[in-house]
Write a protein that holds these residues in place. Structure first.
Motif, PDB file in Angstrom:
ATOM      1  N   PHE A  48       0.813  -1.218   0.000  1.00 37.95           N
ATOM      2  CA  PHE A  48       0.000   0.000   0.000  1.00 37.95           C
ATOM      3  C   PHE A  48       0.850   1.273   0.000  1.00 37.95           C
ATOM      4  CE2 PHE A  48      -3.133  -3.002   1.843  1.00 37.95           C
ATOM      5  CZ  PHE A  48      -4.154  -2.809   0.922  1.00 37.95           C
ATOM      6  N   THR A  51       4.570   3.631  -4.679  1.00 37.06           N
ATOM      7  CA  THR A  51       4.194   4.822  -5.428  1.00 37.06           C
ATOM      8  C   THR A  51       4.416   4.610  -6.919  1.00 37.06           C
ATOM      9  OG1 THR A  51       6.423   5.761  -5.328  1.00 37.06           O
ATOM     10  CG2 THR A  51       4.942   6.227  -3.466  1.00 37.06           C
ATOM     11  N   THR A  78      -8.339  -4.600  -2.486  1.00 40.47           N
ATOM     12  CA  THR A  78      -7.790  -3.248  -2.292  1.00 40.47           C
ATOM     13  C   THR A  78      -6.348  -3.109  -2.778  1.00 40.47           C
ATOM     14  OG1 THR A  78      -7.275  -3.829   0.007  1.00 40.47           O
ATOM     15  CG2 THR A  78      -9.359  -2.689  -0.410  1.00 40.47           C
ATOM     16  N   THR A  79      -5.558  -4.163  -2.644  1.00 45.53           N
ATOM     17  CA  THR A  79      -4.177  -4.068  -3.142  1.00 45.53           C
ATOM     18  C   THR A  79      -4.144  -3.989  -4.659  1.00 45.53           C
ATOM     19  OG1 THR A  79      -3.954  -6.492  -3.094  1.00 45.53           O
ATOM     20  CG2 THR A  79      -3.131  -5.254  -1.178  1.00 45.53           C
ATOM     21  N   GLN A  81      -6.520  -2.789  -6.558  1.00 45.88           N
ATOM     22  CA  GLN A  81      -6.970  -1.434  -6.900  1.00 45.88           C
ATOM     23  C   GLN A  81      -5.822  -0.433  -6.770  1.00 45.88           C
ATOM     24  OE1 GLN A  81     -10.171  -0.954  -4.076  1.00 45.88           O
ATOM     25  NE2 GLN A  81     -11.748  -1.600  -5.536  1.00 45.88           N
ATOM     26  N   HIS A  82      -5.051  -0.579  -5.698  1.00 41.88           N
ATOM     27  CA  HIS A  82      -3.926   0.330  -5.460  1.00 41.88           C
ATOM     28  C   HIS A  82      -2.904   0.237  -6.594  1.00 41.88           C
ATOM     29  CE1 HIS A  82      -0.910   2.606  -3.213  1.00 41.88           C
ATOM     30  NE2 HIS A  82      -0.050   1.644  -3.486  1.00 41.88           N
ATOM     31  N   ASP A  85      -4.214   1.759  -9.796  1.00 39.43           N
ATOM     32  CA  ASP A  85      -4.164   3.225  -9.750  1.00 39.43           C
ATOM     33  C   ASP A  85      -2.762   3.742 -10.025  1.00 39.43           C
ATOM     34  OD1 ASP A  85      -6.858   3.365  -9.185  1.00 39.43           O
ATOM     35  OD2 ASP A  85      -6.580   3.626  -7.014  1.00 39.43           O
ATOM     36  N   LYS A  86      -1.757   3.077  -9.490  1.00 42.01           N
ATOM     37  CA  LYS A  86      -0.378   3.527  -9.669  1.00 42.01           C
ATOM     38  C   LYS A  86       0.118   3.292 -11.098  1.00 42.01           C
ATOM     39  CE  LYS A  86      -0.471   4.844  -5.545  1.00 42.01           C
ATOM     40  NZ  LYS A  86      -0.815   6.272  -5.328  1.00 42.01           N
TER      41      LYS A  86
END
Length: 209
Positions: A48, A51, A78-79, A81-82, A85-86
Motif C-alpha cells: 500500500f 508509489t 484493495t491491493t 486497486q492500489h 491506480d499507480k
C-alpha cells in the motif's frame, strides 16, 4: 526487460523470481520484510506504500500478493486497486497471480467454479474476494493487466515438469481428466506471459499437461 515481483517472499512469488532469474531477466523483488528470494535488487515496502515512482521503469509488474487470514481477505481487492491506480495510463503491464474459483463452468459463463457443489466451503471467502478483484480490474481500460488463474488444484510442492496447458476464462481438465498445476509450472506460464504479452486486458488460465 525489467520486471518487479510484488509479494516475492511468498511461495508463488519466490518461484516466479527463480524462473525470471534462471532466464537472466533483470528482476526486482518487492517485499514487506527481509528479502528471502534470490533477487539482488529489492524494494522493501508495504504494497500500500508503493508509489508511481517505485514502479516507474519496469516493463512488467507481477502481483503475487496473497493473504489467508479471514479478516484480511479483502486486501485481494484493495491491493489490486492500489496497483492499478499507480499504473494507470502507464506502459508497464500488470500481471496478477489470480485464483481458480472464478473460472466459468460453461461457455455461457453462467456459473463459476466457486459456485459448484464440490467447492470447499473453507475456500469460498478467499475465492469471493479474488473474484471481486478480477471483476474490478476488468473495468480498468487504463491499465495493461493480465489475470492468470491456476488450475483448481494449485500445488505448492508440486514438481516442475516444464510444461503447461494455456486456457482462457473456462474451467478445463487436462488429458488425465484433472485440473491441477504446480506452483513451479505456473511460474513458467507467468514468466512466458510477462515476456510475450499476448493477453493484455484478458484473463487466462493454466493447467498441467
Amino acid at each position: 526487460m525489467k520486471i518487479a515481483v510484488i509479494g516475492a517472499n511468498g511461495k508463488s512469488g519466490q518461484l516466479i523470481v527463480d524462473e525470471l532469474i534462471n532466464r537472466k531477466i533483470d528482476t526486482t523483488a518487492v517485499v514487506r520484510q527481509t528479502n528471502k528470494t534470490k533477487a539482488e535488487k529489492v524494494i522493501q515496502k508495504d504494497i500500500f506504500d508503493l508509489t508511481k515512482e517505485d514502479l516507474n521503469g519496469f516493463d512488467v509488474v507481477i502481483d503475487a500478493f496473497g493473504v489467508w487470514e479471514e479478516d484480511k481477505l479483502s486486501q485481494h481487492v484493495t491491493t489490486l486497486q492500489h496497483l492499478a491506480d499507480k499504473l494507470s495510463g502507464e506502459k508497464t503491464r500488470l500481471l496478477v497471480v489470480g485464483g481458480a474459483g472464478s473460472l466459468y463452468m460453461d461457455s455461457d459463463h453462467d456459473k463459476q467454479l466457486m459456485d459448484t457443489e464440490g467447492f470447499p466451503d473453507m475456500f469460498k471467502p478467499l475465492a469471493s474476494n479474488m473474484k471481486q478483484g478480477l471483476d474490478d480490474i476488468r473495468k480498468r481500460k487504463d491499465v495493461l493487466w493480465t489475470y492468470v488463474s491456476p488450475a483448481a488444484d494449485f500445488q505448492a510442492e508440486g514438481v516442475r515438469t516444464g510444461e503447461y496447458l494455456l486456457g482462457g476464462e473456462e474451467f478445463t481438465l487436462n488429458q488425465s481428466g484433472v485440473s491441477q498445476i504446480s506452483y513451479a509450472d505456473y511460474a513458467i506460464a507467468m514468466v512466458d506471459e510477462a515476456l510475450n504479452g499476448n493477453h493484455i486486458q484478458k484473463r487466462i488460465s493454466v493447467n498441467s499437461k
